[in-house]
Design an enzyme around this catalytic site. Structure first.
Site, short mmCIF file in Angstrom:
data_model
loop_
_atom_site.label_atom_id
_atom_site.label_comp_id
_atom_site.label_asym_id
_atom_site.label_seq_id
_atom_site.Cartn_x
_atom_site.Cartn_y
_atom_site.Cartn_z
N ASN A 11 -2.60 19.46 -0.84
CA ASN A 11 -3.55 18.74 0.00
C ASN A 11 -3.15 18.71 1.48
OD1 ASN A 11 -4.01 15.77 1.25
ND2 ASN A 11 -5.84 16.47 0.21
N ASP A 32 -0.54 10.71 -4.58
CA ASP A 32 0.59 11.39 -3.92
C ASP A 32 0.75 12.70 -4.70
OD1 ASP A 32 2.84 11.20 -1.89
OD2 ASP A 32 4.04 11.48 -3.67
N LYS A 40 5.77 3.29 8.18
CA LYS A 40 4.61 4.15 8.39
C LYS A 40 3.34 3.29 8.47
CE LYS A 40 4.36 7.63 5.65
NZ LYS A 40 4.09 8.64 4.62
N THR A 99 -4.47 13.35 5.92
CA THR A 99 -3.03 13.51 6.21
C THR A 99 -2.78 14.79 7.02
OG1 THR A 99 -2.56 12.36 4.16
CG2 THR A 99 -0.73 13.50 5.19
N LYS A 138 0.86 -1.18 0.00
CA LYS A 138 0.00 0.00 0.00
C LYS A 138 0.89 1.22 0.00
CE LYS A 138 -4.04 2.01 0.62
NZ LYS A 138 -3.85 2.56 -0.74
N SER A 193 -6.77 5.58 4.08
CA SER A 193 -6.83 4.74 2.87
C SER A 193 -7.14 3.30 3.25
CB SER A 193 -5.50 4.77 2.13
OG SER A 193 -5.41 5.93 1.34
N GLN A 230 7.39 3.79 3.64
CA GLN A 230 6.00 3.37 3.73
C GLN A 230 5.83 2.10 4.56
OE1 GLN A 230 3.86 5.42 1.42
NE2 GLN A 230 2.31 4.80 2.89
N LYS A 271 5.24 1.79 -3.30
CA LYS A 271 5.12 3.16 -3.83
C LYS A 271 5.33 3.08 -5.33
CE LYS A 271 4.62 7.52 -2.57
NZ LYS A 271 3.82 8.09 -1.46
P1 NDP Z 1 0.30 18.31 -3.53
O1 NDP Z 1 0.76 18.01 -4.91
O2 NDP Z 1 -1.16 18.50 -3.26
O3 NDP Z 1 1.05 19.61 -2.97
C1 NDP Z 1 2.43 19.70 -2.93
C2 NDP Z 1 2.77 21.12 -2.51
O4 NDP Z 1 4.17 21.22 -2.38
C3 NDP Z 1 2.38 22.15 -3.55
O5 NDP Z 1 2.08 23.35 -2.89
C4 NDP Z 1 3.64 22.29 -4.38
O6 NDP Z 1 3.77 23.54 -5.04
C5 NDP Z 1 4.70 22.16 -3.32
N1 NDP Z 1 5.94 21.62 -3.88
C6 NDP Z 1 6.10 20.49 -4.59
N2 NDP Z 1 7.38 20.32 -4.95
C7 NDP Z 1 8.02 21.40 -4.46
C8 NDP Z 1 9.35 21.82 -4.52
N3 NDP Z 1 10.29 21.10 -5.14
N4 NDP Z 1 9.68 22.98 -3.88
C9 NDP Z 1 8.71 23.71 -3.23
N5 NDP Z 1 7.43 23.36 -3.18
C10 NDP Z 1 7.10 22.22 -3.78
O7 NDP Z 1 0.90 17.13 -2.64
P2 NDP Z 1 0.46 16.66 -1.20
O8 NDP Z 1 0.06 17.82 -0.37
O9 NDP Z 1 -0.46 15.52 -1.35
O10 NDP Z 1 1.84 16.05 -0.66
C11 NDP Z 1 2.83 16.85 -0.03
C12 NDP Z 1 3.82 15.94 0.67
O11 NDP Z 1 3.13 15.12 1.60
C13 NDP Z 1 4.59 14.97 -0.23
O12 NDP Z 1 5.86 14.76 0.33
C14 NDP Z 1 3.78 13.69 -0.11
O13 NDP Z 1 4.56 12.56 -0.38
C15 NDP Z 1 3.41 13.75 1.35
N6 NDP Z 1 2.27 12.95 1.73
C16 NDP Z 1 1.04 13.15 1.17
C17 NDP Z 1 -0.04 12.39 1.57
C18 NDP Z 1 -1.41 12.67 1.07
O14 NDP Z 1 -2.35 12.05 1.58
N7 NDP Z 1 -1.62 13.56 0.14
C19 NDP Z 1 0.12 11.28 2.53
C20 NDP Z 1 1.43 11.22 3.12
C21 NDP Z 1 2.46 12.01 2.70
P3 NDP Z 1 3.11 23.78 -6.49
O15 NDP Z 1 1.67 24.13 -6.21
O16 NDP Z 1 3.90 24.90 -7.06
O17 NDP Z 1 3.26 22.51 -7.25
#
Ligand code: NDP
Length: 445
Positions: free
Chosen positions: A239, A165, A113, A208, A89, A377, A110, A125
Site C-alpha cells: 500500500n 497495517d 506520530k 500514507t 489509535k 484515519s 505511534q 498498536k
Molecule cells: P503491505 O503489507 O501492503 O506491504 C508491505 C510490503 O513490504 C510488501 O511489498 C511486502 O512484500 C514487503 N515486505 C514485508 N515484509 C518484508 C520483509 N521482511 N522484507 C522485505 N519486504 C517485506 O504494508 P504497507 O504498505 O501498509 O506497510 C508498509 C510499512 O509502512 C510498514 O512498516 C507499516 O507499518 C508502515 N505504515 C503503513 C501505513 C499504512 O497506512 N498502510 C501507515 C503508516 C506506516 P510481500 O508482498 O512479499 O509481502
C-alpha cells in the site's frame, strides 16, 4: 547520571527481551535529552517513567478452525500505550514475525506520530502472529472473527480505534468490523480503513504514500527544489510503496525500483505502476513477474545485492522495519542520495539513520513522514462522528496541509534546539512536547 540515562538503564533492565522496543525507545529518549535534562519539571512528575510504560497491554488467545477442520491457535495483542491527547489509535499487524516487542515499538512510535498530526489521537498498536498469506478467504474470516471477539471488549469509538497495517487490508478490516457490529449491535466508527460504502474515507488508501511524498515535497520546496527529474528508489510494493510511487510520478519524478519479500526490481526507465498494481493488488503475485514482463528491467532475488545499491537522488523505504542498514546508508550516500523519507515504520537501523544525519542527508523518520495514514484515519473518525463523507479533494487537501505543517513543526523544533536539519530530533521533540504537556495537565495517572 542524567534523567535520560537513568530511564534508558531502567528500560534496558525491564525489557531486555524486547530489542525493537528498546531500539525505538532509546532513539526517542536520546533526542529528548535537550528538552528534559534541562527542565526538572519532567523528572518531578516521572514523565519519562510513565511515557515508556504502556497504559495497558492485552494479550490473548485466538483459536480458529482451518479449512481442513483442524483447530489453530494464534496469539493476539493490543498495546494501549498513551491516551493523553485522545483515544488510542494505531494499526493491527498480522504477520508471523509479530511479537510483543514489535507491537510495543510500533505503539510507542505511534504516540509521537499521532501527536505530530495535530489531531486528538493517542497511541496504540496491535496484531497477531497469524499469516493471512496462503489462507482462504473463509480462513481469514474465521480468524478475524475470533480475533475481534476478544478485542471488542477493549476498544470503542471513544476508547481505542484500530486500523490496518501489514497483512491487514480492506478484507480483514471488513471481517473484523462485521463481527464487532454483531457483538455490540451498533454501527460506530470503531475501526478505520473501512470500505467506502460503510463509513470509510476517500483518500485513506492513498494517504500514507501521498503524505510521505508531500512531506518530502515541502522540504524540497524549502530549498528551492522539486521532484521534477529526480530518480527515486522505493522499497516495498504494498500500500505505502504503491501510492508513494504514484504521487512521485505525478510530481515528475522517476521511481526506479520496488521490492517485495522475495526480491527487487530495478527499472531505470521508470516503474510501470499499472503493472505493479495488477501483480501485487489483483493477482497477489511476486515481483519476479514484473521482471519477466519488462525485458529492460532487472529482477534480483533476495541475497543478490540490495535495492539500496541503485543510484538515486531520493530513497523512500516503504517495506518494513530495519530493511536499510549502515552499509546500505553508506552506499546510498556514496551514490549521491540527498533525501531519505521513511514510508515504513523504522525501516532504517539506528546507525543508518545516524549516518544519514551526520552526512547531511535530509532524513525524515517514519513517525513524521508516514503520519498521513493515521492522520486520514483520524479524519475518517471525524466523518463517522458527523455521519458525513467528505470528497476526495477535501480529504487530500487536508492531508497535504497536515504534512506541510508536520514538515515545518519538525524543522522549527530542530532549529529551536540547535540541531538544524536533524529531523529525527525535530520529530521526537515536537511530538513529545504536546503529549508531555497534556500528561502534566492531567496529573499523575
Ligand atoms: P503491505 O503489507 O501492503 O506491504 C508491505 C510490503 O513490504 C510488501 O511489498 C511486502 O512484500 C514487503 N515486505 C514485508 N515484509 C518484508 C520483509 N521482511 N522484507 C522485505 N519486504 C517485506 O504494508 P504497507 O504498505 O501498509 O506497510 C508498509 C510499512 O509502512 C510498514 O512498516 C507499516 O507499518 C508502515 N505504515 C503503513 C501505513 C499504512 O497506512 N498502510 C501507515 C503508516 C506506516 P510481500 O508482498 O512479499 O509481502
Amino acid at each position: 547520571m542524567s534523567y535520560v540515562d537513568k530511564i534508558i538503564a531502567d528500560i534496558e533492565k525491564k525489557n531486555a527481551d524486547q530489542p525493537e522496543f528498546l531500539q525505538a525507545a532509546k532513539e526517542v529518549l536520546e533526542s529528548l535529552r535537550v528538552v528534559v535534562d534541562s527542565d526538572k519539571k519532567y523528572e518531578d512528575v516521572a514523565l519519562l517513567e510513565r511515557i515508556v510504560e504502556p497504559e495497558r497491554i492485552v494479550q490473548f488467545r485466538v483459536p480458529w478452525i482451518d479449512d481442513s477442520g483442524k483447530v489453530q491457535v494464534n496469539r493476539g495483542y493490543r498495546v494501549e500505550f498513551n491516551s493523553a491527547i485522545g483515544p488510542y489509535k494505531g494499526g493491527l499487524r498480522f504477520h508471523p514475525t509479530v511479537n510483543l516487542s514489535i507491537i510495543k515499538f510500533l505503539g510507542f512510535e505511534q504516540i509521537f506520530k499521532n501527536s505530530l498530526t495535530g489531531l486528538p489521537i493517542g497511541g496504540g498498536k496491535g496484531g497477531s502472529d497469524f499469516d493471512p498469506k496462503g489462507k482462504s478467504d473463509f480462513e481469514v474470516m474465521r480468524f478475524c472473527q475470533s480475533f475481534m471477539t476478544e478485542l471488542s471488549r477493549h476498544i470503542g469509538p471513544n476508547t481505542d480505534v484500530p486500523a490496518g497495517d501489514i497483512g491487514v487490508g480492506g478484507r480483514e478490516i471488513g471481517f473484523m468490523y462485521g463481527q464487532y457490529k454483531r457483538l455490540k449491535n451498533e454501527f460506530t466508527g470503531v475501526l478505520t480503513g473501512k470500505g467506502l460504502e460503510w463509513g470509510g474515507s476517500l483518500a485513506r488508501t492513498e494517504a500514507t504514500g501521498y503524505g510521505l511524498v508531500y512531506t518530502v515535497e515541502e522540504y524540497l520546496k524549502s530549498i528551492g527544489d522539486s521532484f521534477k527529474g529526480k530518480k527515486v528508489a522505493v522499497s516495498g510494493s504494498g500500500n505505502v510503496a504503491i501510492f508513494a510511487t504514484q504521487k512521485v510520478q505525478q510530481l515528475g519524478g522517476t521511481v526506479v525500483s520496488m521490492t517485495d519479500s522475495t526480491g527487487y526490481v530495478y527499472h531505470e526507465a521508470g516503474i510501470n505502476l499499472d503493472d505493479i498494481k495488477e501483480i501485487k493488488l489483483v493477482q497477489r503475485g511476486r515481483l519476479a513477474d514484473y521482471g519477466k514482463k519488462h525485458s529492460d528491467a532487472v529482477y534480483k532475488e533476495v541475497g543478490n545485492g540490495s535495492v539500496w545499491d541503485i543510484p538515486a537522488d531520493i530513497a523512500l523505504p516503504c517495506a518494513t522495519q530495519n530493511e536499510l542498514d549502515l552499509e546500505n546508508a553508506k552506499t546510498l550516500v556514496k551514490n549521491g542520495c540527498k533525501v531519505v523519507g521513511e514510508g515504513a515504520n523504522m525501516p532504517s537501523t539506528q546507525d543508518a539513520a545516524d549516518y544519514f544525519v551526520a552526512n547531511k542527508v535530509a532524513f525524515f523518520p517514519g513517525k513524521a513522514a508516514n503520519a498521513g495514514g493515521v492522520g486520514v484515519s483520524a479524519l475518517e473518525m471525524s466523518q463517522n462522528s458527523e455521519r458525513l463523507s467528505w470528497t476526495f479533494e477535501e480529504v487530500d487537501s487536508q492531508l497535504n496541509k497536515m504534512m506541510v505543517n508536520i514538515f515545518h513543526a519538525i524543522d522549527d523544533a530542530s532549529r529551536e534546539y540547535g540541531m538544524e536539519g536533524n529531523y529525527i530530533a525535530g520529530a521526537n521533540i515536537a511530538g513529545f512536547k504536546k503529549v508531555a504537556s497534556a500528561m502534566i495537565d492531567q496529573g499523575i495517572v
